[in-house]
Every structure is written in C-alpha cells, then in structure tokens.
Motif scaffolding. Structure first.
Motif, PDB file in Angstrom:
ATOM      1  N   THR A  20      14.957 -21.194  33.662  1.00  0.00           N
ATOM      2  CA  THR A  20      15.888 -20.104  32.771  1.00  0.00           C
ATOM      3  C   THR A  20      16.264 -18.887  33.882  1.00  0.00           C
ATOM      4  O   THR A  20      17.055 -18.196  33.564  1.00  0.00           O
ATOM      5  CB  THR A  20      15.062 -19.324  31.819  1.00  0.00           C
ATOM      6  OG1 THR A  20      14.224 -18.420  32.269  1.00  0.00           O
ATOM      7  CG2 THR A  20      14.589 -20.271  30.624  1.00  0.00           C
ATOM      8  N   GLY A  21      15.912 -19.159  35.331  1.00  0.00           N
ATOM      9  CA  GLY A  21      16.135 -18.481  36.309  1.00  0.00           C
ATOM     10  C   GLY A  21      14.875 -17.767  36.837  1.00  0.00           C
ATOM     11  O   GLY A  21      13.671 -17.572  35.987  1.00  0.00           O
ATOM     12  N   ASN A  22      14.948 -17.488  38.193  1.00  0.00           N
ATOM     13  CA  ASN A  22      13.768 -17.214  38.954  1.00  0.00           C
ATOM     14  C   ASN A  22      13.260 -15.850  38.627  1.00  0.00           C
ATOM     15  O   ASN A  22      12.024 -15.550  38.822  1.00  0.00           O
ATOM     16  CB  ASN A  22      14.107 -17.264  40.470  1.00  0.00           C
ATOM     17  CG  ASN A  22      13.059 -17.509  41.335  1.00  0.00           C
ATOM     18  OD1 ASN A  22      12.174 -18.578  41.080  1.00  0.00           O
ATOM     19  ND2 ASN A  22      12.654 -16.600  42.214  1.00  0.00           N
ATOM     20  N   ASP A  23      13.997 -15.314  37.926  1.00  0.00           N
ATOM     21  CA  ASP A  23      13.341 -13.850  37.528  1.00  0.00           C
ATOM     22  C   ASP A  23      12.702 -13.872  36.137  1.00  0.00           C
ATOM     23  O   ASP A  23      12.179 -12.782  35.436  1.00  0.00           O
ATOM     24  CB  ASP A  23      14.776 -12.684  37.339  1.00  0.00           C
ATOM     25  CG  ASP A  23      15.596 -13.016  36.236  1.00  0.00           C
ATOM     26  OD1 ASP A  23      15.652 -14.425  35.955  1.00  0.00           O
ATOM     27  OD2 ASP A  23      16.257 -12.379  35.784  1.00  0.00           O
ATOM     28  N   TRP A  24      12.109 -14.974  35.737  1.00  0.00           N
ATOM     29  CA  TRP A  24      11.729 -15.078  34.373  1.00  0.00           C
ATOM     30  C   TRP A  24      10.266 -14.232  34.335  1.00  0.00           C
ATOM     31  O   TRP A  24       9.857 -13.734  33.420  1.00  0.00           O
ATOM     32  CB  TRP A  24      11.406 -16.665  33.827  1.00  0.00           C
ATOM     33  CG  TRP A  24      10.489 -17.334  34.415  1.00  0.00           C
ATOM     34  CD1 TRP A  24      10.495 -18.175  35.695  1.00  0.00           C
ATOM     35  CD2 TRP A  24       9.225 -17.662  34.139  1.00  0.00           C
ATOM     36  NE1 TRP A  24       9.439 -18.690  35.947  1.00  0.00           N
ATOM     37  CE2 TRP A  24       8.426 -18.464  34.965  1.00  0.00           C
ATOM     38  CE3 TRP A  24       8.334 -17.365  33.110  1.00  0.00           C
ATOM     39  CZ2 TRP A  24       7.223 -18.810  34.846  1.00  0.00           C
ATOM     40  CZ3 TRP A  24       7.104 -17.837  32.812  1.00  0.00           C
ATOM     41  CH2 TRP A  24       6.554 -18.665  33.564  1.00  0.00           C
TER      42      TRP A  24
ATOM     43  N   GLU B  20       9.311 -11.795  36.267  1.00  0.00           N
ATOM     44  CA  GLU B  20       9.330 -10.327  36.205  1.00  0.00           C
ATOM     45  C   GLU B  20       9.901  -9.826  34.886  1.00  0.00           C
ATOM     46  O   GLU B  20       9.676  -8.844  33.917  1.00  0.00           O
ATOM     47  CB  GLU B  20      10.194  -9.444  37.185  1.00  0.00           C
ATOM     48  CG  GLU B  20      11.576 -10.095  37.424  1.00  0.00           C
ATOM     49  CD  GLU B  20      12.244  -9.778  38.635  1.00  0.00           C
ATOM     50  OE1 GLU B  20      11.971 -10.736  39.723  1.00  0.00           O
ATOM     51  OE2 GLU B  20      12.773  -8.519  38.950  1.00  0.00           O
ATOM     52  N   ALA B  21      10.943 -10.367  34.371  1.00  0.00           N
ATOM     53  CA  ALA B  21      11.302 -10.319  32.803  1.00  0.00           C
ATOM     54  C   ALA B  21      10.225 -10.316  31.743  1.00  0.00           C
ATOM     55  O   ALA B  21       9.966  -9.376  30.941  1.00  0.00           O
ATOM     56  CB  ALA B  21      12.349 -11.419  32.454  1.00  0.00           C
ATOM     57  N   ALA B  22       9.180 -11.449  32.058  1.00  0.00           N
ATOM     58  CA  ALA B  22       8.029 -11.364  31.160  1.00  0.00           C
ATOM     59  C   ALA B  22       7.139 -10.115  31.411  1.00  0.00           C
ATOM     60  O   ALA B  22       6.890  -9.571  30.313  1.00  0.00           O
ATOM     61  CB  ALA B  22       7.324 -12.612  31.265  1.00  0.00           C
ATOM     62  N   PHE B  23       6.800  -9.768  32.467  1.00  0.00           N
ATOM     63  CA  PHE B  23       6.146  -8.709  32.731  1.00  0.00           C
ATOM     64  C   PHE B  23       6.706  -7.315  32.096  1.00  0.00           C
ATOM     65  O   PHE B  23       6.154  -6.484  31.459  1.00  0.00           O
ATOM     66  CB  PHE B  23       5.952  -8.171  34.164  1.00  0.00           C
ATOM     67  CG  PHE B  23       4.659  -9.168  34.797  1.00  0.00           C
ATOM     68  CD1 PHE B  23       4.588 -10.392  34.929  1.00  0.00           C
ATOM     69  CD2 PHE B  23       3.337  -8.549  34.781  1.00  0.00           C
ATOM     70  CE1 PHE B  23       3.600 -11.360  35.268  1.00  0.00           C
ATOM     71  CE2 PHE B  23       2.123  -9.520  35.075  1.00  0.00           C
ATOM     72  CZ  PHE B  23       2.436 -10.589  35.364  1.00  0.00           C
ATOM     73  N   ARG B  24       7.962  -7.206  32.203  1.00  0.00           N
ATOM     74  CA  ARG B  24       8.851  -5.934  31.643  1.00  0.00           C
ATOM     75  C   ARG B  24       8.624  -5.743  30.192  1.00  0.00           C
ATOM     76  O   ARG B  24       8.320  -4.924  29.725  1.00  0.00           O
ATOM     77  CB  ARG B  24       9.993  -5.877  32.156  1.00  0.00           C
ATOM     78  CG  ARG B  24      10.354  -5.546  33.595  1.00  0.00           C
ATOM     79  CD  ARG B  24      11.719  -5.000  34.155  1.00  0.00           C
ATOM     80  NE  ARG B  24      11.523  -4.560  35.502  1.00  0.00           N
ATOM     81  CZ  ARG B  24      11.980  -5.058  36.331  1.00  0.00           C
ATOM     82  NH1 ARG B  24      12.279  -6.456  36.720  1.00  0.00           N
ATOM     83  NH2 ARG B  24      11.893  -4.806  37.803  1.00  0.00           N
ATOM     84  N   ALA B  25       8.739  -6.916  29.581  1.00  0.00           N
ATOM     85  CA  ALA B  25       8.935  -7.243  28.163  1.00  0.00           C
ATOM     86  C   ALA B  25       7.228  -6.755  27.747  1.00  0.00           C
ATOM     87  O   ALA B  25       7.050  -5.993  26.427  1.00  0.00           O
ATOM     88  CB  ALA B  25       8.987  -8.385  27.688  1.00  0.00           C
ATOM     89  N   ALA B  26       6.369  -7.380  28.279  1.00  0.00           N
ATOM     90  CA  ALA B  26       4.845  -6.975  28.046  1.00  0.00           C
ATOM     91  C   ALA B  26       4.647  -5.657  28.240  1.00  0.00           C
ATOM     92  O   ALA B  26       3.780  -4.756  27.467  1.00  0.00           O
ATOM     93  CB  ALA B  26       3.910  -7.941  28.768  1.00  0.00           C
TER      94      ALA B  26
END
Ligand code: G3I
Length: 305
Positions: free
Chosen positions: A145-149, A151-157
């Motif tokens: 889904t993209g290499n930033d997945w 950091e996106a997960a950490f931001r959502a958490a």
C-alpha cells in the motif's frame, strides 16, 4: 522479592507473560500468572483475525477476558498487535491498495479506541522487515500500500490512544550486526528525526540453537535506547534445559537491567506446555508448573531470592 514481578519492580521494571484466554480456567496456570507476573500480553486474542473477523464487525470477547483478568489483578497490558502481515482475517488477506490502507487505519482506530486508557504499550506494527541480509521491508499486502504504511499506522494509533506507548515489534533483531537489526534501527532513527510518534521498540527474543542469544545483545538494546525510545523484550523464550538454558535467561535479564530504558521483559507463555513451540521446553516453568533452573536464574538476576 520472591516473585519475578516483585523483583523486577525493585528497579522500576515489569515482568510479563503471554496469556491465552482458553487457559484462564486452568487453576495452576492462573495461580502462577497471578503470583509471578505484572504485565500481560494476549497471545492471539487481540490480533486482527480475532478482533475484526468480518470487516467492520469487531469482537473483543476473548481479548476482554484477558484484559479484565489482568486489570482485576492489578496488572498492566501490552497490546499485540494492530498491524501485521500474518493472522489477518480472510477479507483483509484478499485486499490491496487504498482499500486495504483504509481498512488498516480503521482497524487501528477502532481497536485502539476501544482499549483507550487500558493499554501500557501497543505493538502497533509487527514484523515488517525481511529476514536475511537485504535489510528490506517484508513484501506484504500492507507494504504494497506504500512504504509510508508504518508511519501512517503509528499516527492513527497515537490519535486513538494518546496515552499508550507505541512500539515497533520484531524478531531476529537481537544481534547488532544483522542487516535486519540495522534496518529497523534506521527506521526508528528516521521516525524520531521526522517526529513520527514512536515510543518503544519490542525485541521478541525467540532464541534457539540456530538463533542463540548474541554476545552483543546489550549493545543492541543500548543503541536503540540511545535513539530516544524505550526498549522491551516482548516474547522471550529460549530452547534448551538445565544450566545452559538458565545461563542464557540470566544473560538476557542482565542485558535488560544494564539498559536504563529497557523497561521490562515478557516471556511468551508460562509453562513449557503452554508454549507455541510444539515440542521443546523454552519457558520458566515445567509442564506441572514447577520452577525450572531458568526461573531461579532470572529471579536472582533481578535481585530476588
Ligand atoms: O483458533 C484456532 C482454533 O479454533 C483451532 O481449534 C486450533 C487448531 O489448531 O487452531 C487455533 O488457531 C491457532 C492459534 O495459534 C490459537 O491456538 C493457530 O492455528 C496457530 O497458528 C496460532 O499460533 C500462534 C502464532 O503466533 C500464529 O502466528 C501462536 O499461538 C502464538 O504464540 C504466535 O505468537 C507469535 C507472535 O504473535 C508474534 N511473534 C512470533 C510469535 C510466535 O510465533
């Protein structure tokens, strides 16, 4: 102190174990759990397939049995895990691209919100790097889904539970000279430099003869801690028996104690017969619940008697 948790607390640390909901009716198991441990990780019950078996239908029954038992006994909980290539429900395994990215973020938000305020630390992302010498990310539907997945997960958490520590968790990251260890280190360094919310790194620490406790283990833990994160040993088990096994458990304990930011150790099960390893004797209690030499080595290393 005369228990693992009591001894760990003397230096401000915790001593935890993985717990399986199905074993909470076993009185020997629960007796040891209640006496020896002050941190609990659900062995399977908080994983994606357990908590979101159908898309947008969340089930926390078994996870809650573990969380409620832990909190009722005054213990804390490590959440395991919000995003992982493995143990995905079937509907997620079949997803790719932006739909999967959205589903992953929704899963993280919903689960971390449900448990908001009850979790000491979340393993936000589990096992995202390749084994071997490449140092690459593991190829998975999440990675695609993209290499930033990550950091996106950490931001959502972080948005869902601002009070929980957010960890990256992996295995075979114990030896400082391994490419996988270096790759995770560079990711954490990058996250810290760009303000991606990460608070801790979990070292699973599944050891056996092919993957022994490295002599540079303390160096690995210290180097990560120097990046400004806590480090935790999250799924410890060591194949073997007798004094050989006890010596390795002692070494792991001492490595953590030597690092100020190593905040605790979790073993991946209570008795040998509770272990995910089908055969073998990798834990601190035998199948009857008796303390093994490894138990006494850990307790003594923690300063207990
Ligand atoms: O839930 C089914 C149950 O309905 C069925 O009756 C039974 C029959 O075998 O299987 C049950 O599922 C098993 C599940 O454990 C619960 O017992 C799965 O087949 C089995 O694959 C699963 O294994 C777990 C494994 O993760 C899966 O990846 C282990 O218990 C668990 O200890 C292990 O934990 C992982 C960490 O999450 C991540 N790091 C590595 C660690 C060890 O592999």
């Amino acid at each position: 102190a005369t228990t693992l948790a009591g001894a760990a607390q003397e230096s401000g640390r915790y001593y935890g174990t993985a717990v399986a909901a199905g074993r909470l009716s076993d009185s020997t198991y629960v007796g040891i759990l209640n006496r020896e441990f002050d941190m609990v990780t659900a062995e399977n019950e908080m994983k994606l397939d357990a908590t979101e078996p159908n898309q947008n239908q969340f089930t926390f029954t078994n996870a809650d049995r573990i969380v409620n038992h832990a909190i009722g006994q005054g213990k804390r909980v490590r959440g395991h895990t919000l995003a992982w290539h493995s143990q995905q429900p079937g509907w997620m395994q079949r997803m790719e691209g932006s739909a999967l990215r959205q589903a992953m973020l929704n899963h993280i938000t919903r689960v971390a919100t449900y448990y908001r305020g009850k979790i000491y630390a979340w393993d936000v992302v589990n096992e995202a790097f390749e084994d071997g010498s490449s140092g690459a990310r593991r190829n998975s539907n999440l990675q695609r889904t993209g290499n930033d997945w990550i950091e996106a997960a950490f931001r959502a958490a972080r948005s869902a539970d601002p009070g929980a520590k957010l960890c990256y968790n992996d295995y075979n990251t114990d030896n400082w000279s391994h490419a996988k260890t270096q790759a995770v280190y560079r990711m954490v360094q990058d996250f810290k430099s760009r303000g991606v919310p990460i608070d801790c790194v979990g070292f699973q620490a599944h050891f056996n003869s092919g993957n022994p406790v490295p002599s540079n283990y303390h160096t690995t833990l210290q180097n990560f801690a120097n990046l400004g994160v806590d480090v935790q040993i999250t799924e410890l088990d060591i194949e073997g028996s007798g004094t050989t096994q006890a010596d390795q458990y002692r070494g792991v304990t001492q490595a953590c104690l030597a690092v100020t930011r190593c905040t605790g150790i979790t073993v991946w099960g209570i008795r040998d017969t509770d272990s995910w390893r089908a055969s073998g004797t990798p834990l601190l209690f035998d199948g009857s619940g008796n303390k093994k030499p490894a138990y006494h080595a850990v307790l003594a290393a923690l300063g207990g008697t």
